[in-house]
Design a protein around this motif. Structure first.
Motif, PDB file in Angstrom:
ATOM      1  N   ASN A   1       1.087  -1.203   0.054  1.00 33.40           N
ATOM      2  CA  ASN A   1       0.086   0.091  -0.118  1.00 33.40           C
ATOM      3  C   ASN A   1       0.817   1.253  -0.122  1.00 33.40           C
ATOM      4  O   ASN A   1       0.677   2.424  -0.715  1.00 33.40           O
ATOM      5  CB  ASN A   1      -0.930  -0.050   1.379  1.00 33.40           C
ATOM      6  CG  ASN A   1      -1.935  -0.986   1.090  1.00 33.40           C
ATOM      7  OD1 ASN A   1      -2.550  -1.314  -0.131  1.00 33.40           O
ATOM      8  ND2 ASN A   1      -2.577  -1.512   1.979  1.00 33.40           N
ATOM      9  N   ASN A   2       1.808   1.157   0.826  1.00 33.25           N
ATOM     10  CA  ASN A   2       2.875   2.455   0.572  1.00 33.25           C
ATOM     11  C   ASN A   2       3.570   2.722  -0.548  1.00 33.25           C
ATOM     12  O   ASN A   2       3.925   3.644  -0.825  1.00 33.25           O
ATOM     13  CB  ASN A   2       3.927   2.272   1.904  1.00 33.25           C
ATOM     14  CG  ASN A   2       3.302   2.409   3.275  1.00 33.25           C
ATOM     15  OD1 ASN A   2       2.397   2.962   3.261  1.00 33.25           O
ATOM     16  ND2 ASN A   2       4.079   2.315   4.261  1.00 33.25           N
ATOM     17  N   LEU A   3       3.588   1.545  -1.525  1.00 31.80           N
ATOM     18  CA  LEU A   3       4.091   1.874  -2.732  1.00 31.80           C
ATOM     19  C   LEU A   3       3.355   2.290  -3.829  1.00 31.80           C
ATOM     20  O   LEU A   3       3.484   3.195  -4.415  1.00 31.80           O
ATOM     21  CB  LEU A   3       4.903   0.505  -3.291  1.00 31.80           C
ATOM     22  CG  LEU A   3       6.528  -0.050  -2.708  1.00 31.80           C
ATOM     23  CD1 LEU A   3       6.676  -1.099  -3.319  1.00 31.80           C
ATOM     24  CD2 LEU A   3       7.228   1.212  -3.374  1.00 31.80           C
ATOM     25  N   ILE A   4       2.144   1.582  -3.827  1.00 33.23           N
ATOM     26  CA  ILE A   4       1.156   2.090  -5.080  1.00 33.23           C
ATOM     27  C   ILE A   4       0.116   2.697  -4.561  1.00 33.23           C
ATOM     28  O   ILE A   4      -0.742   3.214  -5.368  1.00 33.23           O
ATOM     29  CB  ILE A   4       0.747   0.704  -5.810  1.00 33.23           C
ATOM     30  CG1 ILE A   4      -0.223  -0.167  -4.969  1.00 33.23           C
ATOM     31  CG2 ILE A   4       1.976  -0.095  -6.153  1.00 33.23           C
ATOM     32  CD1 ILE A   4      -0.854  -1.009  -5.670  1.00 33.23           C
ATOM     33  N   GLY A   5       0.073   3.145  -3.191  1.00 34.11           N
ATOM     34  CA  GLY A   5      -1.350   3.868  -2.821  1.00 34.11           C
ATOM     35  C   GLY A   5      -2.456   2.774  -2.150  1.00 34.11           C
ATOM     36  O   GLY A   5      -2.191   1.585  -2.241  1.00 34.11           O
TER      37      GLY A   5
ATOM     38  N   LEU B   1      11.971  -4.249   1.220  1.00 39.44           N
ATOM     39  CA  LEU B   1      10.930  -4.500   0.085  1.00 39.44           C
ATOM     40  C   LEU B   1      10.923  -5.868  -0.101  1.00 39.44           C
ATOM     41  O   LEU B   1       9.561  -6.155  -0.374  1.00 39.44           O
ATOM     42  CB  LEU B   1      11.583  -3.786  -1.362  1.00 39.44           C
ATOM     43  CG  LEU B   1      10.763  -4.001  -2.759  1.00 39.44           C
ATOM     44  CD1 LEU B   1       9.496  -3.259  -2.273  1.00 39.44           C
ATOM     45  CD2 LEU B   1      11.592  -3.500  -3.834  1.00 39.44           C
ATOM     46  N   LEU B   2      11.823  -6.540  -0.050  1.00 37.18           N
ATOM     47  CA  LEU B   2      11.346  -7.991  -0.455  1.00 37.18           C
ATOM     48  C   LEU B   2      10.780  -8.707   0.781  1.00 37.18           C
ATOM     49  O   LEU B   2      10.284  -9.953   0.617  1.00 37.18           O
ATOM     50  CB  LEU B   2      12.925  -8.877  -0.706  1.00 37.18           C
ATOM     51  CG  LEU B   2      13.327  -8.325  -1.994  1.00 37.18           C
ATOM     52  CD1 LEU B   2      14.958  -8.951  -2.052  1.00 37.18           C
ATOM     53  CD2 LEU B   2      12.472  -9.034  -3.396  1.00 37.18           C
ATOM     54  N   LEU B   3      11.169  -8.058   2.105  1.00 40.98           N
ATOM     55  CA  LEU B   3      10.370  -8.873   3.154  1.00 40.98           C
ATOM     56  C   LEU B   3       8.604  -8.413   3.110  1.00 40.98           C
ATOM     57  O   LEU B   3       8.047  -8.994   3.844  1.00 40.98           O
ATOM     58  CB  LEU B   3      10.778  -8.067   4.516  1.00 40.98           C
ATOM     59  CG  LEU B   3      12.286  -8.599   4.854  1.00 40.98           C
ATOM     60  CD1 LEU B   3      12.831  -7.867   6.018  1.00 40.98           C
ATOM     61  CD2 LEU B   3      12.165 -10.222   5.209  1.00 40.98           C
ATOM     62  N   GLN B   4       8.484  -7.499   2.371  1.00 46.56           N
ATOM     63  CA  GLN B   4       6.791  -7.016   2.383  1.00 46.56           C
ATOM     64  C   GLN B   4       6.216  -7.885   1.386  1.00 46.56           C
ATOM     65  O   GLN B   4       6.490  -8.009   0.114  1.00 46.56           O
ATOM     66  CB  GLN B   4       6.531  -5.544   2.167  1.00 46.56           C
ATOM     67  CG  GLN B   4       7.402  -4.597   2.952  1.00 46.56           C
ATOM     68  CD  GLN B   4       7.027  -4.813   4.305  1.00 46.56           C
ATOM     69  OE1 GLN B   4       5.988  -5.135   4.955  1.00 46.56           O
ATOM     70  NE2 GLN B   4       7.919  -4.528   5.542  1.00 46.56           N
ATOM     71  N   PRO B   5       4.953  -8.560   1.723  1.00 53.30           N
ATOM     72  CA  PRO B   5       4.224  -9.298   0.812  1.00 53.30           C
ATOM     73  C   PRO B   5       3.921  -8.680  -0.420  1.00 53.30           C
ATOM     74  O   PRO B   5       3.204  -7.618  -0.231  1.00 53.30           O
ATOM     75  CB  PRO B   5       3.045  -9.971   1.744  1.00 53.30           C
ATOM     76  CG  PRO B   5       3.569  -9.990   3.133  1.00 53.30           C
ATOM     77  CD  PRO B   5       4.411  -8.683   3.222  1.00 53.30           C
ATOM     78  N   TYR B   6       4.025  -9.191  -1.627  1.00 57.60           N
ATOM     79  CA  TYR B   6       3.434  -8.553  -2.792  1.00 57.60           C
ATOM     80  C   TYR B   6       4.218  -7.323  -3.231  1.00 57.60           C
ATOM     81  O   TYR B   6       3.735  -6.574  -4.223  1.00 57.60           O
ATOM     82  CB  TYR B   6       2.034  -8.623  -2.932  1.00 57.60           C
ATOM     83  CG  TYR B   6       1.302  -9.753  -2.497  1.00 57.60           C
ATOM     84  CD1 TYR B   6       1.109 -10.825  -3.275  1.00 57.60           C
ATOM     85  CD2 TYR B   6       0.965  -9.939  -1.436  1.00 57.60           C
ATOM     86  CE1 TYR B   6       0.468 -12.021  -3.086  1.00 57.60           C
ATOM     87  CE2 TYR B   6       0.239 -11.088  -0.814  1.00 57.60           C
ATOM     88  CZ  TYR B   6       0.183 -12.281  -1.874  1.00 57.60           C
ATOM     89  OH  TYR B   6      -0.461 -13.589  -1.353  1.00 57.60           O
ATOM     90  N   ALA B   7       5.171  -6.506  -2.349  1.00 55.46           N
ATOM     91  CA  ALA B   7       5.701  -5.513  -2.608  1.00 55.46           C
ATOM     92  C   ALA B   7       6.538  -5.314  -3.787  1.00 55.46           C
ATOM     93  O   ALA B   7       6.393  -4.638  -4.889  1.00 55.46           O
ATOM     94  CB  ALA B   7       6.440  -4.850  -1.440  1.00 55.46           C
ATOM     95  N   TRP B   8       7.260  -6.451  -4.001  1.00 55.67           N
ATOM     96  CA  TRP B   8       8.241  -6.480  -4.981  1.00 55.67           C
ATOM     97  C   TRP B   8       7.340  -6.931  -6.328  1.00 55.67           C
ATOM     98  O   TRP B   8       7.888  -6.182  -7.412  1.00 55.67           O
ATOM     99  CB  TRP B   8       9.121  -7.809  -4.718  1.00 55.67           C
ATOM    100  CG  TRP B   8      10.139  -7.980  -5.649  1.00 55.67           C
ATOM    101  CD1 TRP B   8      10.300  -9.357  -6.345  1.00 55.67           C
ATOM    102  CD2 TRP B   8      11.189  -7.239  -6.502  1.00 55.67           C
ATOM    103  NE1 TRP B   8      11.206  -9.238  -7.360  1.00 55.67           N
ATOM    104  CE2 TRP B   8      11.805  -7.982  -7.337  1.00 55.67           C
ATOM    105  CE3 TRP B   8      11.601  -5.989  -6.231  1.00 55.67           C
ATOM    106  CZ2 TRP B   8      12.812  -7.673  -8.337  1.00 55.67           C
ATOM    107  CZ3 TRP B   8      12.592  -5.646  -7.110  1.00 55.67           C
ATOM    108  CH2 TRP B   8      13.210  -6.321  -7.938  1.00 55.67           C
ATOM    109  N   ASP B   9       6.454  -7.520  -6.470  1.00 61.69           N
ATOM    110  CA  ASP B   9       5.547  -8.031  -7.582  1.00 61.69           C
ATOM    111  C   ASP B   9       5.069  -6.529  -8.108  1.00 61.69           C
ATOM    112  O   ASP B   9       4.979  -6.496  -9.167  1.00 61.69           O
ATOM    113  CB  ASP B   9       4.782  -8.934  -7.516  1.00 61.69           C
ATOM    114  CG  ASP B   9       5.351 -10.442  -7.218  1.00 61.69           C
ATOM    115  OD1 ASP B   9       6.663 -10.453  -7.792  1.00 61.69           O
ATOM    116  OD2 ASP B   9       4.774 -11.195  -6.576  1.00 61.69           O
ATOM    117  N   ALA B  10       4.518  -5.726  -7.196  1.00 58.08           N
ATOM    118  CA  ALA B  10       3.644  -4.752  -7.313  1.00 58.08           C
ATOM    119  C   ALA B  10       4.780  -3.612  -7.896  1.00 58.08           C
ATOM    120  O   ALA B  10       4.477  -2.960  -9.014  1.00 58.08           O
ATOM    121  CB  ALA B  10       3.224  -4.063  -6.212  1.00 58.08           C
TER     122      ALA B  10
END
Length: 703
Positions: free
Chosen positions: A332-336, A374-383
């Motif tokens: 959420n912090n990456l893509i809103g 970044l890699l520790l956060q679920p789905y953040a890397w894929d997003a």
């Protein structure tokens, strides 16, 4: 060949303070360049300069080498000279409210548009009711209503006169209008009607049927007249609303004439306001539940929220391109995210509850992320990869994407993405991503490799002194005299584990400067001296060497058996290094060897009990084959030998004990005693050549 012992100055390369032509670092010019990172600096300049797809950066190297600081400095300089990117806003899509529109505006215009729309709504809430309360509107509406009433009354009056001529009355009943026969002006009762002559009854029935058909025709006509009247009133309302709204929105159209998307949005606003003009005529009411007013956040989205402007990214106070560092890069912090409001057990949302992410804030500029976080956060890397590949930011609720909830949600219009992403991480992380993620090499084509060490030359010594002065100035520390600078440089070489190198681990250097400043201040010094630096070094060691002290105590008490006098056959002192946190120390280990007749095998006892690491096992195999090739090249070596680290209850790793194990093995084979006052370290290859090893300082100090 005689081996000359090393002199004291060969064991420790000192830094001569006389090479410096300053008294304290306060006299030195600040160092604006990055010291010892020429390769990384060139990669950073290339990475931020090239504007091609996939040329994002990955800064790799040991932590504490100043990766983030260095990159931040270059990005700040680069971004300051670049144009400020556009503002982004979300506005209502009146045709499909679940798909809000994204508006691109010049920098700072997003807030202006939001204020203009707020002012427009306030003015409309005053202007529209006033327009509908005007005398002209009331007169025209009354005329339309009176026209309908007159036509209705005229039709019914004519019907009544026609019925009266036929001695029939039009009466109103609970179920509607009806006709009844008359006699002498009075309605005939059913009984009296039956007493009339048959011909008279038939005439009445025929007349009533004709009048009934005429009534149905009039009722149908009245409904048409009513629709026409409503249509006229609605058209009148539309004209009045257009008059009240038109000039207000025309001003905004003229103001934003250079922005076609905004003009198109204003057209849609005008159309929607006219269609929902009655909502502006109603007084605002406070929603209540069980007689109690609801809190304002729980009201749900009122109608007038549909005309608000959600400013997602505001660059009204931004100069140049943005440089954003996201220290918590969740999905959420990456893509809103799309927030919801809980109301009466339901979750509601609208375009005003869309919140920006780091990609929105960094759009048109630079985004710095910690790769590990970044890699520790679920789905953040894929997003992040999906956004970089598609070059757009698509807002999608993670819960909805995973089908965890089924609530009313939004599908906001995607926003074009133009951002340079910089990842910061360890070398191992970079190599693993390169190996296991096929998308990584396509999206991060520039690696900025930060070195942990730099050459120790007179020129670099002076640059190091300037760096010390710059750090002290930036940290608000006391100036360092030349002797203190020399001692810091010597400590830096120790941290680099090489007398010809200096450490580029700036965090360790800064910590040493801070602690030396503390001790200098405590002692009342006006400058930091070499004694203050030495006290800081000793304090650092003392805080961390509890385990070393326990090991040395056990050796003195004889619990750990180490001989330092006399001679023994098949026994030697080896040296190992134990690293605990940021502190490493050397420890002597007794290595023993036993031999007998056998089939040419050298048994590594540590390996047999699975306490030997792969590198240590490799070293034992190498020395075994060296023995075979040296002493029995043409026939089998008829011996069986065993090697062991005595009193070792943990794993053994590394090949630096190979020489010591070889010496113990040769001593046992030849029955030649070894001096126990010596300790041996070093690895050996299959040709019997001794190879360099690390941790020499700790090993010497440990013995």
């Amino acid at each position: 060949m005689a081996i000359a012992p090393l002199s004291a100055h060969q064991l420790r390369k000192t830094c001569d303070p006389s090479q410096f032509d300053f008294e304290t670092t306060a006299e030195l010019e600040p160092l604006n360049d990055i010291l010892g990172q020429e390769r990384a600096v060139k990669a950073i300049l290339f990475g931020i300069g090239i504007r091609r797809e996939g040329y994002n950066l990955f800064a790799l190297g040991p932590s504490g080498t100043g990766k983030r600081t260095t990159i931040g400095q270059f990005l700040d300089r680069k971004a300051a000279a670049e144009p400020t990117p556009a503002d982004w806003c979300y506005v209502n899509n009146f045709d499909q409210p679940h798909k809000p529109h994204a508006l691109r505006l010049p920098p700072g215009q997003g807030v202006v548009l939001r204020k203009d729309m707020e002012q427009l709504v306030e003015e409309l809430r005053t202007a529209i009711p006033a327009a509908f309360e005007s005398d002209d509107y009331r007169t025209r509406r009354q005329e339309a209503e009176e026209e309908f009433k007159e036509r209705q009354e005229k039709a019914f009056t004519e019907l009544q006169e026609e019925a009266r001529e036929k001695n029939v009355a039009l009466i109103r009943t609970p179920v509607g209008l009806a006709f009844a026969p008359l006699k002498d002006g009075e309605v005939i009762s059913p009984d009296d009607f039956q007493k009339l002559p048959e011909e008279t009854r038939k005439q009445f029935e025929q007349d009533i049927n004709e009048l009934q058909e005429r009534l149905q025709s009039i009722i149908f006509q009245v409904r048409q007249w009513e629709r026409e009247a409503r249509k006229k009133v609605k058209e009148l309302d539309r004209q009045v609303a257009m008059f009240a709204v038109g000039h207000q929105i025309d001003e905004l159209r003229e103001k934003y004439a250079s922005l076609p998307e905004v003009v198109e949005y204003l057209d849609a606003v005008q159309k929607d306001v006219i269609e929902n003009v009655d909502e502006f005529r109603k007084p605002e009411e406070q929603p209540q539940v069980m007689g109690l007013p609801m809190p304002r956040p729980l009201k749900g989205p009122p109608l007038l929220r549909r005309y608000q402007v959600n400013v997602l990214v505001d660059h009204s106070e931004t100069e140049g391109a943005p440089v954003v560092y996201e220290d918590h890069p969740t999905y959420n912090n990456l893509i809103g995210r799309i927030e919801h409001i809980a109301q009466m057990g339901a979750l509601l949302t609208d375009f005003n509850l869309i919140k920006p992410g780091a990609l929105h804030r960094a759009n048109g500029g630079y985004l710095i992320l910690d790769a590990r976080q970044l890699l520790l956060q679920p789905y953040a890397w894929d997003a992040l990869k999906r956004a970089l590949r598609s070059r757009e930011i698509r807002l999608e609720s993670l819960a909805q994407a995973l089908s965890l909830v089924s609530t009313v949600s939004l599908e906001p219009e995607s926003i074009p993405l133009d951002v340079k992403v910089v990842l910061i991480g360890e070398r191992l992380l970079y190599y693993l991503l390169h190996l296991y993620d096929p998308d990584f090499s396509e999206l991060f084509k520039v690696e900025a490799d930060f070195n942990g060490r730099m050459a120790r030359t007179p020129e670099n010594n002076l640059l190091y002194a300037r760096m010390i002065g710059t750090l002290a100035r930036n940290e608000g520390l006391l100036p360092f005299d030349r002797q203190a600078v020399a001692r810091v440089i010597e400590r830096s070489a120790r941290l680099a584990d090489d007398s010809e190198k200096l450490s580029a681990h700036l965090l360790s250097v800064v910590d040493l400067l801070r602690e030396a400043d503390y001790w200098a201040t405590t002692s009342g010094h006006k400058t930091v001296t070499a004694d203050d630096v030495q006290q800081a070094i000793e304090a650092q060691i003392h805080r961390a060497d509890r385990v070393r002290g326990l090991v040395q105590e056990e050796i003195r008490r004889g619990t750990i058996m180490i001989d330092t006098t006399g001679e023994r056959v098949g026994q030697i002192n080896g040296l190992s290094v134990i690293a605990l946190g940021n502190f490493a120390f050397g420890q002597p280990n007794r290595i023993t060897a036993r031999v007998r007749l056998g089939k040419g095998e050298v048994v590594n006892i540590e390996r047999e009990v699975e306490l030997s690491g792969p590198i240590h096992s490799k070293g034992v195999l190498i020395l075994a084959h060296f023995l075979t090739a040296r002493y029995a090249p043409n026939y089998p070596l008829s011996l069986s030998a065993s090697l062991a680290f005595e009193q070792s209850y943990g794993g053994v790793e590394g090949d630096s004990a190979s020489v010591a194990e070889l010496c113990a093995l040769l001593s046992a084979l030849a029955d030649v005693p070894l001096k126990q006052s010596l300790a041996v370290t070093g690895s050996v290859n299959q040709h019997g050549e001794v190879q360099p090893i690390g941790g020499v300082n700790e090993k010497i100090e440990g013995f």
